[in-house]
Each structure stands twice: as C-alpha cells, then as structure tokens.
Design an enzyme around this catalytic site. Sequence first.
Site, PDB file in Angstrom:
ATOM      1  N   GLU A  55       0.827  -1.208   0.000  1.00 12.44           N
ATOM      2  CA  GLU A  55       0.000   0.000   0.000  1.00 12.44           C
ATOM      3  C   GLU A  55       0.866   1.264   0.000  1.00 12.44           C
ATOM      4  O   GLU A  55       0.562   2.237  -0.692  1.00 12.44           O
ATOM      5  CB  GLU A  55      -0.922   0.010   1.227  1.00 12.44           C
ATOM      6  CG  GLU A  55      -1.889  -1.159   1.281  1.00 12.44           C
ATOM      7  CD  GLU A  55      -1.361  -2.367   2.053  1.00 12.44           C
ATOM      8  OE1 GLU A  55      -2.179  -3.026   2.726  1.00 12.44           O
ATOM      9  OE2 GLU A  55      -0.141  -2.630   1.989  1.00 12.44           O
ATOM     10  N   CYS A  81      -2.597  -3.789   7.032  1.00 14.90           N
ATOM     11  CA  CYS A  81      -2.243  -4.051   8.428  1.00 14.90           C
ATOM     12  C   CYS A  81      -2.646  -2.877   9.313  1.00 14.90           C
ATOM     13  O   CYS A  81      -2.696  -1.717   8.870  1.00 14.90           O
ATOM     14  CB  CYS A  81      -0.748  -4.343   8.549  1.00 14.90           C
ATOM     15  SG  CYS A  81       0.330  -2.971   8.112  1.00 14.90           S
TER      16      CYS A  81
END
Length: 364
Positions: A55, A81
Amino acid sequence: MEIRNDLDGMRLALQWAEKGLYTTSPNPHIGCVIVRDGIVIGAGVTQPAGQDHAEIQALKDAERRGIDVRGATAYVTLEPCSHYGRTPPCCDALVRAGLGRVVAAMEDPNPLVAGKGLARLAQAGIEVSSGLLAAEAYELNIGFFSRMTRQLPWVRLKTAASLDGMTALHNGRSQWITGEQARADGHAWRARACAILTGIGTVKADDPQLNVRAVETPRQPRRIVVDSRLDIDPNARVLQGGGTWIVAAVRDHDKEARLRDTGAEILTLPNAQGKVDLPELMRELGRRQVNELHVEAGTKLNGSLVRERCVDELLVYLAPMLLGDAQGMFALPALTELAGRHALKFHQVGMLGDDLRILARFHH
C-alpha cells in the site's frame, strides 16, 4: 491498462503480488493498485521485511506521478495491516491519503490484524469490502496462512519419478529422469520457499548445493539437513556459504564445532527412537518464521515425513518412461488394509514439456 470493474482491479493487484514471490518472506506477498475512473494511478508490491508494504509503495508511486489519490479505490490482495511491526500500520496511511474505497481479497490471518484493519478504514469513512478472488490470494500466501493459523510452515515435498514411480536406479543414478522444463520449474518452487530441506542420505549420495540456479532470484532460501548422527562432511556443498541448519538427534561437541566453523547452526531435536523429531522440527520452523518449506529428499526421509503427517502437498514430476526395479518415492510400510492409505486430492495437473506435473494435497 483500463480497469473496467473490481475484478480487473484485483486481478492486476494479484499480478503485482506475484512480483514479490521470491522476496517478501516472512511477510506475505501483497500487491496493491490504486485506481480512479478506470485508470491505474499507483501500484506497488510488498518489499523485503522491514521495508514498505504494497500500500505504501502504491501511494508513493502515485505521489511520484504527481497524482492526488483522494477519493480513489485501492485494490489490495490482503487486508491492510493495523499494527506497528517493523513498519507503521498501512491502514493509517490509507486514511491519511484520503482513499474513498478499499477492496481487499481477504482478511489477514495474523491475530494482530484479523479484521481490525478493515474496521479502522470503515470507521474513518472509507468504503471497504473483502472476499474478491480470495482463493487466488490464499494460494499466493499459503505458507503465511499456514504459519498464522497452525503455527506450522506449509510443507511441499517435491519428487521426480518415472511413470512407474521410480526416482533413481539402485546404484543411485537419477540424472536426469525429467526434462529441462520440469527442472527449471522445480527451481522456481525452490525460489518461493523460505527454506529447502533434505536428508543426510541425499547429501552423501548427490552432494547437492540445494540452492536456486535455474531461475533468477535475489534471495536464496535457507538450507536445512536432517542428520540424526551429525555424519555430514564439513566440506559438503550444502554447507558452502554458511547459514545451513543441521538438525540432529544426538550431541557431539567436536562434530558440532567443526560444523559451526562452516557457518552452520545445529538444532538438536531427538525423539524417543533416537531419530530427529520431525513434527517438532516443523513446529520449530514455524517459530522461526518459515512460511513455505520445500522438501527434496530421498525415499527414507520422504517416507518418514509422510508417515508422521508433516507434509501438506506433493509436487510430483512424472516422466514418460519405465525404470522397473529401482528406488521408489517413499519408504512406507506395507499395508494389509486399504484403510491405512494416505489419501490425497489432486489440486493441479498439467504438462511441462514431455513431463507431467502433479500438485496433490493430503487430507489431514
């Protein structure tokens, strides 16, 4: 590439995830693409441990292009996460960037995340969903899922055999039963594994390097030798370069000292029979963050691993030839009832050159 729908977006994210197949362990292989109006404005793949996750790479890619990602959709192959590990939480970075929507292939099996990342995104007003192409995402990270849910690596045992199931002549000759394509494919499976395991019998018979040579990889897997009595020659090629783990059942300070001089580490894991405790070895490898374990061993160790239910999957290359009376794939005891069989399910079957490749999974 035009992204017409969510399926296109996730398929592209999975392609990005595959770019990290040889490099991200022990982290999962994750891909992320950011899309607005059908145009990819950022893309990334998780980097080696301690570096950016997918990301962050995708956000940086968009920033390099000078594109504002606010309101865009991010497709990511695993839930972002939500915890501080070696890197800060990815979901916080997505919130700060102002993403409008996040589509995940599946939730993270890591108990530290497990839905918390998607929940945090939703609390910030970002539209979230998961479950798109989950099976494909799972296969890419089958070892990571195994370690997170079972605390064990995913164990894949590779063998190459004739059509009648023979792996070598009784004099030990086995080069080459299968063709070049099958051998290169075997190295690709080696490359994606965290570690490669063999036994002392194979080391004595073949003196293998047990590394990846037929495909390009920036990372070599760890090498592990099951050697109950520490019989390995300190000059064995599998020890060259250091870092090899030798798994023994006995202690011998002189032998251990000579092996440590090569850079090897000794693990002593005896069972009640004075052999290496294979199930305990698998648990230890899970603790050492081994996601996928690739086994290339001889008939005895193969048989022991199967018998002790340490193998999840067989990777079998079958060559179109018959060898007759020769060495088989597994040294397993004779059965008197079919109920004692080891049942498997074919997962994939295909051709590689003239050879047949079979992936078969055990019913544990």
